[in-house]
Scaffold this motif. Structure first.
Motif, PDB file in Angstrom:
ATOM      1  N   LEU A 118      30.251  17.266  -9.005  1.00 25.19           N
ATOM      2  CA  LEU A 118      30.029  17.143  -7.313  1.00 25.19           C
ATOM      3  C   LEU A 118      30.348  18.239  -6.320  1.00 25.19           C
ATOM      4  N   ARG A 119      31.958  18.944  -6.803  1.00 26.62           N
ATOM      5  CA  ARG A 119      32.395  19.915  -6.745  1.00 26.62           C
ATOM      6  C   ARG A 119      31.558  21.286  -6.799  1.00 26.62           C
ATOM      7  N   VAL A 120      31.067  21.542  -7.665  1.00 26.05           N
ATOM      8  CA  VAL A 120      30.434  22.609  -7.341  1.00 26.05           C
ATOM      9  C   VAL A 120      29.744  22.626  -6.490  1.00 26.05           C
ATOM     10  N   TYR A 121      27.939  21.552  -6.768  1.00 20.27           N
ATOM     11  CA  TYR A 121      27.523  21.780  -4.900  1.00 20.27           C
ATOM     12  C   TYR A 121      28.260  21.773  -3.994  1.00 20.27           C
ATOM     13  N   SER A 122      29.277  21.314  -3.449  1.00 22.05           N
ATOM     14  CA  SER A 122      29.953  21.306  -2.837  1.00 22.05           C
ATOM     15  C   SER A 122      30.322  23.180  -2.615  1.00 22.05           C
ATOM     16  N   GLY A 123      30.142  23.222  -3.149  1.00 23.53           N
ATOM     17  CA  GLY A 123      30.883  24.828  -3.331  1.00 23.53           C
ATOM     18  C   GLY A 123      31.436  25.121  -3.830  1.00 23.53           C
ATOM     19  N   VAL A 124      32.500  24.823  -4.819  1.00 25.17           N
ATOM     20  CA  VAL A 124      34.023  24.321  -5.074  1.00 25.17           C
ATOM     21  C   VAL A 124      33.525  25.190  -6.464  1.00 25.17           C
ATOM     22  N   LEU A 125      34.529  26.023  -6.906  1.00 28.79           N
ATOM     23  CA  LEU A 125      34.282  26.044  -8.611  1.00 28.79           C
ATOM     24  C   LEU A 125      34.878  26.357  -9.216  1.00 28.79           C
ATOM     25  N   PRO A 126      34.894  25.919 -10.223  1.00 30.74           N
ATOM     26  CA  PRO A 126      36.433  26.049 -11.453  1.00 30.74           C
ATOM     27  C   PRO A 126      36.756  27.386 -11.469  1.00 30.74           C
ATOM     28  N   TRP A 127      38.131  27.942 -12.096  1.00 30.74           N
ATOM     29  CA  TRP A 127      39.215  29.316 -12.066  1.00 30.74           C
ATOM     30  C   TRP A 127      38.075  29.567 -13.353  1.00 30.74           C
ATOM     31  N   SER A 128      37.487  31.077 -13.251  1.00 29.01           N
ATOM     32  CA  SER A 128      37.595  31.302 -15.227  1.00 29.01           C
ATOM     33  C   SER A 128      37.175  32.328 -14.387  1.00 29.01           C
ATOM     34  N   VAL A 129      37.251  33.622 -16.013  1.00 27.59           N
ATOM     35  CA  VAL A 129      37.403  34.906 -15.527  1.00 27.59           C
ATOM     36  C   VAL A 129      35.753  35.469 -14.731  1.00 27.59           C
ATOM     37  N   ALA A 130      34.665  34.986 -14.786  1.00 26.80           N
ATOM     38  CA  ALA A 130      33.821  35.161 -14.252  1.00 26.80           C
ATOM     39  C   ALA A 130      33.749  35.230 -12.321  1.00 26.80           C
ATOM     40  N   LEU A 131      34.944  34.000 -12.151  1.00 25.44           N
ATOM     41  CA  LEU A 131      35.178  33.610 -10.506  1.00 25.44           C
ATOM     42  C   LEU A 131      35.226  34.468  -9.738  1.00 25.44           C
ATOM     43  N   ASP A 132      36.386  35.761 -10.201  1.00 26.92           N
ATOM     44  CA  ASP A 132      36.373  36.923  -9.155  1.00 26.92           C
ATOM     45  C   ASP A 132      34.768  37.454  -8.668  1.00 26.92           C
ATOM     46  N   TRP A 133      33.921  37.672 -10.301  1.00 25.44           N
ATOM     47  CA  TRP A 133      33.312  38.366 -10.157  1.00 25.44           C
ATOM     48  C   TRP A 133      32.657  38.035  -9.642  1.00 25.44           C
ATOM     49  N   LEU A 134      32.207  37.304  -9.328  1.00 24.28           N
ATOM     50  CA  LEU A 134      31.018  36.475  -8.433  1.00 24.28           C
ATOM     51  C   LEU A 134      31.029  36.132  -6.940  1.00 24.28           C
ATOM     52  N   THR A 135      32.800  35.775  -7.233  1.00 24.60           N
ATOM     53  CA  THR A 135      33.050  35.368  -5.280  1.00 24.60           C
ATOM     54  C   THR A 135      33.005  36.864  -4.731  1.00 24.60           C
ATOM     55  N   GLU A 136      33.032  38.089  -5.663  1.00 21.63           N
ATOM     56  CA  GLU A 136      32.760  39.734  -4.735  1.00 21.63           C
ATOM     57  C   GLU A 136      31.051  39.665  -4.318  1.00 21.63           C
ATOM     58  N   LYS A 137      30.287  38.334  -4.404  1.00 18.36           N
ATOM     59  CA  LYS A 137      29.247  39.145  -4.870  1.00 18.36           C
ATOM     60  C   LYS A 137      27.996  37.728  -4.065  1.00 18.36           C
ATOM     61  N   PRO A 138      28.565  37.837  -1.960  1.00 20.74           N
ATOM     62  CA  PRO A 138      27.907  36.490  -1.635  1.00 20.74           C
ATOM     63  C   PRO A 138      26.901  36.783  -1.587  1.00 20.74           C
ATOM     64  N   GLU A 139      25.780  37.215  -1.851  1.00 22.77           N
ATOM     65  CA  GLU A 139      24.535  37.044  -2.090  1.00 22.77           C
ATOM     66  C   GLU A 139      23.910  36.123  -3.093  1.00 22.77           C
ATOM     67  N   LEU A 140      25.087  37.185  -3.989  1.00 16.76           N
ATOM     68  CA  LEU A 140      24.786  36.512  -5.388  1.00 16.76           C
ATOM     69  C   LEU A 140      25.279  34.964  -5.434  1.00 16.76           C
ATOM     70  N   PHE A 141      26.007  34.563  -5.163  1.00 13.58           N
ATOM     71  CA  PHE A 141      26.875  33.554  -5.297  1.00 13.58           C
ATOM     72  C   PHE A 141      25.614  33.123  -4.412  1.00 13.58           C
ATOM     73  N   GLN A 142      25.299  32.849  -3.202  1.00 10.12           N
ATOM     74  CA  GLN A 142      24.837  32.504  -2.069  1.00 10.12           C
ATOM     75  C   GLN A 142      23.509  31.407  -3.609  1.00 10.12           C
ATOM     76  N   LEU A 143      22.715  32.619  -4.253  1.00  5.89           N
ATOM     77  CA  LEU A 143      21.844  32.166  -4.928  1.00  5.89           C
ATOM     78  C   LEU A 143      21.702  31.512  -6.026  1.00  5.89           C
ATOM     79  N   ALA A 144      22.849  31.717  -6.775  1.00  2.00           N
ATOM     80  CA  ALA A 144      23.862  30.700  -7.840  1.00  2.00           C
ATOM     81  C   ALA A 144      23.947  29.487  -7.333  1.00  2.00           C
ATOM     82  N   LEU A 145      24.631  29.201  -6.647  1.00  2.00           N
ATOM     83  CA  LEU A 145      24.404  28.264  -5.582  1.00  2.00           C
ATOM     84  C   LEU A 145      23.837  27.298  -5.149  1.00  2.00           C
TER      85      LEU A 145
END
Length: 872
Positions: A761-788
């Motif tokens: 439910l949380r990830v579906y809402s766009g709230v991802l858990p913290w991990s080493v890859a979180l900064d990497w993904l959120t710095e790429k908005p287009e890729l983040f939207q495709l992954a979501l």
């Protein structure tokens, strides 16, 4: 002068009562009195209609009054008749709307008829005007004039008008569910729930409606013009009564054809059956007779409506328990005793065309002050409230307007009069429709979406409305002609309209979203959906298709320089332990089902707080079932490091075996760059050991199958060979493995177990858990939207598999995903793209939410766009 003395006495008496009238609220304010007077003169004296805005009312009043004054000074009788006919027709049109249709195009409704038929409308109006002028001029010039008698030409036309009125009345009543509001219409479809049968019978009624529309818009106006042109009263030029009466009559023929036909038939019938020596026939010309009949007709309808309203208030104040008070019985008795006085109040309210006001909803009636029909400031809709459901009304209004136009033309809504109200009902939505202005082939309406059943009284009101509609449209009738069980109710059902709009379907996902098997399959399906979405995105990027032919003759594969590692440098020991405790508190098991997820991403934190100790809970770091022999919770440092992957402890100089390293690479296929990932997506943020562990989950057979299904090459003969080479390109595959698995890791963090419903439910809402890859993904908005987007598609796929059965092969899976891409919008209700999808009329919408009143369960909220029926 005696007249002035008499007027002086009347005014003295009136001035004495002015304070009393002001105290009771009967005395209107100056602006309302001025607009009400203009509206009454325009409607009954000049043959116009109530207007939708004050400005239109003022302009139309000036034009109509100017027409009447000008006709007084025209010396020729033929000229007067032609002038009245021409301006009566032109002023009955919605000229501003015609100009708007010519200059603009409809954006709300893609298939709107306005942009296709505007020039045809203008041509139609010009032809009608020319024929009307020809008929009026020829009949007035060549026909002889005589008093109405049984053998005169005007009397013969009057007989034809009588027959025409009866036919139009029958055709109008056939269109509605009840005849005269009492008897069930035997021609109306009985089974409204069966859509196919309903549409078949409705189509037959529409054919009858087309006949009625032709008779009403073409035959009736020309027949009434003939009746008026043959009248001998037009020979008396330079008469105020002729100028006013016939200006109104020639205008009413077009402005309100049905009422004009009724008035003409009444005048003709009275003249034929009565003696010529009575005052009505001797002193009044036909125009003034029509004017007086119009006023009497309007006031009689208003009197019956107000009398019905007073009786309804009186009865319901006693029969309804919530309205019954201690003084109700006394008030009812007083109303019966003083019934003549109550009738005087109702008559006075009718004559002034003002509201009848029940004081505090009690059966104590007062007369409201006279006011125009448009009693609100500004244009209709300017003060509308905006809420979450507003977008659904935006989508529905163009569709509803189109079907209302057809229903009004067919007569399904009865006699159209300015100020009339209609109530539409569909599922949990109520629509209030008000007629503001009527004219020749047009009607201005105001559509309001009412609030939903948020309180008990609203629910009771909606339930009462549903009962009236259900008895009319859903109850099975065995008899040929049944009675309306709700006769006398303020609501009289009219018809059912097919409108394309969104319906709600809410399903509880308990047993689906918390199933261990479904969640286990979810992780594998997520990788496949990520591969499919990224390949589709890269193959359809702008410029990719244009470069297809440019690379067909190249024999050497291009050299790919990997993007530099943009990962941040190793953190200091102080930064190693600096984590936001608030983040982990939000992700604890106690509040995984909050109504509104409010988790902040780590990248938004400028300054991190130190944890109080090393024993703080980190999700997935210390779990006895996952660490083998270390059941007591004490885990070696190396295992903790591999599990947490938060960037600490700091890597010593010389320990480079886990650092990311990408050598220079060269594609083995010259066309691989057409589906290659963007350079910024190929950067690394994870150690090689973790990437090798995740790479084993990558579905290579699915990846190759997706590539072989691409259709981005014009040459079909070479397409299969080229796609086969691209699918076998190991360098390209490594890029996809790296990007897909990094996105996959960012969704689940260091936890390799099956996700929980709260996590989904949380990830579906766009709230991802913290991990080493979180900064990497959120710095790429287009890729983040495709992954979501891939995550949301996977959730929908899991629900479909649980309800429809497992997927047999890859082709069926691609069919599912293509359907999601074309026909669905899967996201959040609060997203702007959700509103865009509604306005674009996406066939299906899907969202996920949580109901706090149903613990440990999530809600699937889907809205399906279908051809459904709204009851009016």
């Amino acid at each position: 002068m005696p007249a002035l003395e008499q007027m002086n006495q009347i005014l003295h008496i009136l001035f004495v009562f002015l304070p009393f009238l002001w105290a009771l609220g009967i005395l209107p304010p100056p602006d309302a009195l001025f607009l009400w007077a203009m509206e009454q003169i325009l409607e009954f004296g000049l043959g116009g209609s109530s207007m939708s805005t004050h400005l239109r009312l003022l302009v139309m009043f000036i034009l109509s009054a100017g027409t009447a004054v000008t006709s007084y000074f025209i010396p020729s009788t033929v000229g007067v008749v032609l002038f009245m006919t021409g301006f009566g027709f032109l002023l009955s049109l919605n000229l501003s709307d015609v100009g708007h249709k010519i200059g603009t195009k409809s954006k709300n409704l893609p298939s709107g008829p306005e942009k296709h038929f505007s020039w045809k409308e203008c041509l139609f109006y010009i032809i009608i005007l020319v024929f009307a002028l020809l008929e009026t001029g020829l009949l007035h010039h060549f026909a002889g004039f005589s008093q109405i008698s049984k053998s005169s030409s005007q009397a013969i036309v009057g007989y034809g008008l009588m027959i025409l009125l009866i036919i139009l009345w029958i055709l109008r009543e056939i269109q509605s569910v009840y005849i005269i509001g009492i008897f069930r219409n035997p021609f109306y479809p009985k089974d409204v729930q069966t859509v196919t049968v309903f549409f078949e019978k409705q189509t037959r009624l529409m054919k009858i409606g087309i006949v009625r529309r032709i008779l009403l818009t073409l035959v009736s106006p020309f027949a009434m013009i003939a009746f008026l042109s043959l009248d001998s009263s037009l020979q008396g030029l330079h008469s105020v009564s002729v100028s006013i009466g016939f200006t109104r009559a020639f205008r009413m023929v077009w402005q309100n054809t049905e009422n004009a036909l009724l008035e003409t038939v009444i005048v003709s019938t009275v003249h034929l059956i009565s003696s010529t020596d009575i005052w009505w026939n001797r002193n009044l010309d036909t125009g003034i007779r029509l004017l007086l009949v119009g006023i009497i007709r309007d006031r009689l309808i208003r009197f019956i409506s107000k009398l019905q309203f007073a009786v309804t208030v009186l009865l319901t104040s006693w029969t309804e328990k919530k309205q019954r008070r201690k003084t109700t019985a006394t008030l009812c008795i007083l109303n019966i005793i003083f019934s003549p006085f109550v009738l005087v109040i109702i008559v006075f309210s009718t004559l002034l065309s003002s509201p009848l006001l029940p004081l505090f909803t009690l059966p104590v009636f007062l007369v409201g002050f006279p006011r125009p029909i448009q009693s609100w400031p500004g244009a209709a809709g300017t003060t509308a409230c905006v809420c979450a459901d507003t977008v659904y009304y935006y989508q529905m209004v163009p569709r509803l307007t189109a079907v209302l136009q057809t229903a009004m033309a067919a007569g399904s809504l009865g006699l159209l009069l300015p100020g009339s109200h209609y109530l539409g009902r569909f599922q949990d939505r109520l629509i209030w429709i008000r007629i503001l202005e009527c004219g020749y082939t047009y009607c201005c309406i105001n559509i309001k979406g009412l609030e939903l059943q948020e309180t008990s009284c609203h629910t009771a009101e909606a339930r009462r409305v549903d009962e009236v509609f259900e008895d009319a449209f859903e109850q099975e009738y065995t008899g040929v002609c049944s009675l309306n069980e709700h006769f006398g109710n303020v609501l009289t059902p009219c018809t059912v309209l097919p409108v394309k709009l969104y319906s709600d379907a809410r399903n509880v996902l308990s047993g689906v979203i918390d199933s261990h098997e479904n969640l286990k399959e979810f992780k594998g399906d997520l990788i496949k959906v990520l591969v499919w979405i990224l390949v589709q995105y890269c193959s359809k990027r702008p410029g990719m298709k244009e470069n297809v032919h440019n690379t067909e003759n190249k024999g050497k594969a291009p050299l790919i320089l990997p993007a530099s590692n943009t990962s941040p440098p190793p953190k200091s020991p102080e930064d190693v332990d600096s984590l936001n405790s608030e983040t982990f508190d939000d992700w604890s098991d106690d509040n995984i089902f909050d109504d509104e997820p409010t988790i902040k991403k780590v990248i938004e934190e400028k300054q991190l707080k130190d944890l109080p100790g090393t024993n703080s809970f980190i999700p997935g770091s210390v779990e006895s079932q996952r660490v083998g022999d270390h059941s007591t919770g004490t885990v070696p440092e190396n295992d903790l490091y591999k599990a947490v992957l938060l960037g600490y402890p700091a890597v010593d100089k010389g320990k480079q075996e886990d650092m990311p390293y990408i050598p220079l690479m060269e594609f083995s296929c010259s066309h691989s760059h057409l589906v290659c990932l963007p350079a910024e997506w190929r950067t690394s943020c994870m150690p090689n050991s973790k990437m090798k562990e995740l790479s084993s989950l990558f579905p290579e057979d699915w990846y190759q199958f997706v590539l072989r299904q691409l259709e981005c090459f014009h040459s079909e003969e070479k397409a299969s060979n080229v796609l086969e080479e691209i699918a076998n390109d190991k360098v390209l595959k490594d890029f996809y493995v790296h990007t897909v698995m990094t996105c996959y890791f960012s969704f689940f963090g260091i936890d390799n177990m099956a996700p929980s419903p709260g996590h989904i439910l949380r990830v579906y809402s766009g709230v991802l858990p913290w991990s080493v890859a979180l900064d990497w993904l959120t710095e790429k908005p287009e890729l983040f939207q495709l992954a979501l987007k891939a995550f949301r598609y996977t959730l929908k796929l899991m629900i479909d598999k649980a309800s429809l059965g497992p997927i047999e092969d890859f082709r069926e899976l691609i069919k599912y995903l293509e359907e999601y891409e074309c026909d669905w919008y899967i996201g959040l209700v609060s997203d702007e793209k959700w509103k865009e999808a509604v306005l674009q009329e996406k066939p299906y919408l899907f969202s996920l939410g949580y109901d706090s009143n149903m613990p440990e369960s999530a809600l699937e909220i889907s809205r399906a766009n279908r051809n459904l029926c709204s009851q009016i």
